[in-house]
Design a protein around this motif. Structure first.
Motif, PDB file in Angstrom:
ATOM      1  N   LEU A  68       0.840  -1.207   0.000  1.00 24.27           N
ATOM      2  CA  LEU A  68       0.000   0.000   0.000  1.00 24.27           C
ATOM      3  C   LEU A  68       0.870   1.250   0.000  1.00 24.27           C
ATOM      4  CD1 LEU A  68      -2.641  -1.099   2.667  1.00 24.27           C
ATOM      5  CD2 LEU A  68      -2.969  -1.002   0.184  1.00 24.27           C
ATOM      6  N   GLU A  69       1.910   1.227   0.812  1.00 24.57           N
ATOM      7  CA  GLU A  69       2.824   2.367   0.896  1.00 24.57           C
ATOM      8  C   GLU A  69       3.678   2.472  -0.375  1.00 24.57           C
ATOM      9  OE1 GLU A  69       6.390   3.620   3.781  1.00 24.57           O
ATOM     10  OE2 GLU A  69       4.591   2.904   4.822  1.00 24.57           O
ATOM     11  N   MET A  70       4.106   1.322  -0.904  1.00 26.73           N
ATOM     12  CA  MET A  70       4.903   1.314  -2.133  1.00 26.73           C
ATOM     13  C   MET A  70       4.128   1.969  -3.283  1.00 26.73           C
ATOM     14  SD  MET A  70       6.398  -2.572  -1.924  1.00 26.73           S
ATOM     15  CE  MET A  70       6.996  -2.651  -3.594  1.00 26.73           C
ATOM     16  N   ALA A  71       2.854   1.645  -3.389  1.00 29.80           N
ATOM     17  CA  ALA A  71       2.041   2.113  -4.510  1.00 29.80           C
ATOM     18  C   ALA A  71       1.746   3.609  -4.449  1.00 29.80           C
ATOM     19  CB  ALA A  71       0.745   1.317  -4.576  1.00 29.80           C
ATOM     20  N   ASP A 105      -6.832  -2.799   1.269  1.00 24.64           N
ATOM     21  CA  ASP A 105      -6.305  -2.217   2.498  1.00 24.64           C
ATOM     22  C   ASP A 105      -5.561  -3.336   3.219  1.00 24.64           C
ATOM     23  OD1 ASP A 105      -8.239  -3.722   4.101  1.00 24.64           O
ATOM     24  OD2 ASP A 105      -9.714  -2.193   3.578  1.00 24.64           O
ATOM     25  N   LYS A 106      -5.090  -3.081   4.437  1.00 23.37           N
ATOM     26  CA  LYS A 106      -4.282  -4.085   5.145  1.00 23.37           C
ATOM     27  C   LYS A 106      -5.056  -5.356   5.500  1.00 23.37           C
ATOM     28  CE  LYS A 106      -0.731  -1.104   6.910  1.00 23.37           C
ATOM     29  NZ  LYS A 106       0.093  -0.698   8.017  1.00 23.37           N
ATOM     30  N   LYS A 107      -6.366  -5.290   5.492  1.00 24.23           N
ATOM     31  CA  LYS A 107      -7.176  -6.460   5.849  1.00 24.23           C
ATOM     32  C   LYS A 107      -7.771  -7.158   4.625  1.00 24.23           C
ATOM     33  CE  LYS A 107      -8.301  -4.750  10.394  1.00 24.23           C
ATOM     34  NZ  LYS A 107      -9.316  -4.324  11.326  1.00 24.23           N
ATOM     35  N   ASN A 108      -7.826  -6.487   3.505  1.00 25.02           N
ATOM     36  CA  ASN A 108      -8.420  -7.053   2.286  1.00 25.02           C
ATOM     37  C   ASN A 108      -7.332  -7.334   1.254  1.00 25.02           C
ATOM     38  OD1 ASN A 108     -11.205  -6.972   3.055  1.00 25.02           O
ATOM     39  ND2 ASN A 108     -11.102  -4.752   2.824  1.00 25.02           N
ATOM     40  N   ILE A 109      -6.736  -8.531   1.367  1.00 21.90           N
ATOM     41  CA  ILE A 109      -5.660  -8.959   0.482  1.00 21.90           C
ATOM     42  C   ILE A 109      -6.063 -10.305  -0.102  1.00 21.90           C
ATOM     43  CG2 ILE A 109      -3.211  -9.546   0.316  1.00 21.90           C
ATOM     44  CD1 ILE A 109      -2.934  -8.037   3.081  1.00 21.90           C
ATOM     45  N   LYS A 110      -5.923 -10.428  -1.419  1.00 28.97           N
ATOM     46  CA  LYS A 110      -6.214 -11.739  -2.000  1.00 28.97           C
ATOM     47  C   LYS A 110      -5.220 -12.058  -3.110  1.00 28.97           C
ATOM     48  CE  LYS A 110      -9.841 -10.300  -5.240  1.00 28.97           C
ATOM     49  NZ  LYS A 110     -11.208 -10.511  -5.670  1.00 28.97           N
ATOM     50  N   ASP A 138      18.963 -16.255  -9.621  1.00 27.49           N
ATOM     51  CA  ASP A 138      19.891 -15.357  -8.943  1.00 27.49           C
ATOM     52  C   ASP A 138      19.300 -14.608  -7.745  1.00 27.49           C
ATOM     53  OD1 ASP A 138      21.888 -15.944 -10.860  1.00 27.49           O
ATOM     54  OD2 ASP A 138      20.983 -14.533 -12.248  1.00 27.49           O
ATOM     55  N   GLY A 139      18.003 -14.761  -7.486  1.00 27.61           N
ATOM     56  CA  GLY A 139      17.426 -14.047  -6.352  1.00 27.61           C
ATOM     57  C   GLY A 139      15.937 -13.822  -6.492  1.00 27.61           C
ATOM     58  N   SER A 140      15.457 -12.832  -5.750  1.00 25.26           N
ATOM     59  CA  SER A 140      14.022 -12.546  -5.746  1.00 25.26           C
ATOM     60  C   SER A 140      13.800 -11.045  -5.610  1.00 25.26           C
ATOM     61  CB  SER A 140      13.348 -13.272  -4.585  1.00 25.26           C
ATOM     62  OG  SER A 140      13.878 -12.802  -3.358  1.00 25.26           O
ATOM     63  N   GLY A 141      12.578 -10.637  -5.975  1.00 29.13           N
ATOM     64  CA  GLY A 141      12.240  -9.231  -5.851  1.00 29.13           C
ATOM     65  C   GLY A 141      10.740  -9.040  -5.873  1.00 29.13           C
ATOM     66  N   ASN A 142      10.305  -7.827  -5.555  1.00 26.49           N
ATOM     67  CA  ASN A 142       8.881  -7.518  -5.585  1.00 26.49           C
ATOM     68  C   ASN A 142       8.679  -6.061  -5.977  1.00 26.49           C
ATOM     69  OD1 ASN A 142       8.026  -5.910  -2.907  1.00 26.49           O
ATOM     70  ND2 ASN A 142       9.720  -7.282  -2.417  1.00 26.49           N
ATOM     71  N   HIS A 143       7.529  -5.810  -6.583  1.00 25.83           N
ATOM     72  CA  HIS A 143       7.154  -4.479  -7.041  1.00 25.83           C
ATOM     73  C   HIS A 143       5.673  -4.262  -6.752  1.00 25.83           C
ATOM     74  CE1 HIS A 143      10.836  -5.175  -9.279  1.00 25.83           C
ATOM     75  NE2 HIS A 143      10.915  -3.869  -9.467  1.00 25.83           N
ATOM     76  N   ALA A 144       5.273  -3.014  -6.726  1.00 25.86           N
ATOM     77  CA  ALA A 144       3.860  -2.685  -6.530  1.00 25.86           C
ATOM     78  C   ALA A 144       3.426  -1.651  -7.561  1.00 25.86           C
ATOM     79  CB  ALA A 144       3.618  -2.146  -5.123  1.00 25.86           C
ATOM     80  N   PHE A 145       2.146  -1.726  -7.915  1.00 25.40           N
ATOM     81  CA  PHE A 145       1.557  -0.720  -8.796  1.00 25.40           C
ATOM     82  C   PHE A 145       0.091  -0.577  -8.417  1.00 25.40           C
ATOM     83  CE2 PHE A 145       0.826  -4.671 -11.076  1.00 25.40           C
ATOM     84  CZ  PHE A 145      -0.432  -4.538 -11.627  1.00 25.40           C
ATOM     85  N   SER A 146      -0.534   0.500  -8.883  1.00 24.66           N
ATOM     86  CA  SER A 146      -1.932   0.723  -8.545  1.00 24.66           C
ATOM     87  C   SER A 146      -2.737   1.095  -9.783  1.00 24.66           C
ATOM     88  CB  SER A 146      -2.079   1.821  -7.476  1.00 24.66           C
ATOM     89  OG  SER A 146      -1.532   3.031  -7.942  1.00 24.66           O
ATOM     90  N   ILE A 147      -4.012   0.709  -9.716  1.00 21.70           N
ATOM     91  CA  ILE A 147      -4.936   1.050 -10.812  1.00 21.70           C
ATOM     92  C   ILE A 147      -6.219   1.617 -10.189  1.00 21.70           C
ATOM     93  CG2 ILE A 147      -4.056  -0.683 -12.420  1.00 21.70           C
ATOM     94  CD1 ILE A 147      -6.579  -2.386 -11.691  1.00 21.70           C
ATOM     95  N   GLU A 148      -6.937   2.359 -10.989  1.00 19.62           N
ATOM     96  CA  GLU A 148      -8.250   2.825 -10.582  1.00 19.62           C
ATOM     97  C   GLU A 148      -9.230   2.364 -11.651  1.00 19.62           C
ATOM     98  OE1 GLU A 148     -10.774   6.806  -9.314  1.00 19.62           O
ATOM     99  OE2 GLU A 148      -8.701   7.030  -9.974  1.00 19.62           O
ATOM    100  N   VAL A 149     -10.148   1.489 -11.252  1.00 17.70           N
ATOM    101  CA  VAL A 149     -11.159   1.005 -12.175  1.00 17.70           C
ATOM    102  C   VAL A 149     -12.247   2.051 -12.251  1.00 17.70           C
ATOM    103  CG1 VAL A 149     -12.826  -0.826 -12.688  1.00 17.70           C
ATOM    104  CG2 VAL A 149     -10.612  -1.398 -11.634  1.00 17.70           C
TER     105      VAL A 149
END
Length: 150
Positions: A68-71, A105-110, A138-149
């Motif tokens: 959430l903060e990343m996005a 949000d922090k409680k609604n993750i799927k 060689d490793g791992s990583g993660n990214h975040a993005f956001s959309i508005e429908v």
């Protein structure tokens, strides 16, 4: 003649330095996904990662406490309901390791089903955060993005 040799040596050293820092095989961080919908690129924010590069291994902990903060770094991209979103890496992740979570949000993750490196935007209007995680040899990583429908 001696001056020409020095120029050649300088050019070769310069090319080696450029290759070390630019080209993919010499990366010292996990690949960044290119997230697109149609011809539109959706900006991403990189999270923490560990990567075993040819010159050194490094693990980087980013300051973000959650996707959430990343996005928040980028404004949500406007999309239509059920619009296809593609996730493409220059280097394919290991089979079965590409995972996507949808955060409201922090409680609604799927967990979201990823098929052929694609997901679908939700039917319902609103802002959605996506957390993309993957592993490579060689490793791992993660990214975040956001959309508005809309």
């Amino acid at each position: 003649m001696n001056r020409i040799k020095k120029i050649y040596v300088f050019i070769i050293i310069g090319l080696i330095v450029i290759c070390t820092f630019i080209f993919e095989p010499f990366r010292s961080e996990s690949p960044t996904p290119k997230i697109t919908t149609g011809k539109t690129v959706i900006p991403t924010t990189q999270g923490s990662f560990c990567w075993d590069g040819p010159l050194f291994t490094r693990c980087v902990d980013k300051i973000y406490s959650s996707p959430l903060e990343m996005a928040k770094v980028h404004k949500p991209m406007k999309v239509s309901p059920n619009q296809e979103i593609r996730i493409k890496f220059k280097r394919k992740p290991l089979a079965g390791t590409l995972q996507v979570e949808e955060w409201r949000d922090k409680k609604n993750i799927k967990n979201i089903k990823v098929k052929d490196a694609k997901i679908l935007a939700p039917k319902e209007k609103g802002v959605y955060i996506y957390h993309v995680m993957a592993n490579w040899k060689d490793g791992s990583g993660n990214h975040a993005f956001s959309i508005e429908v809309k």
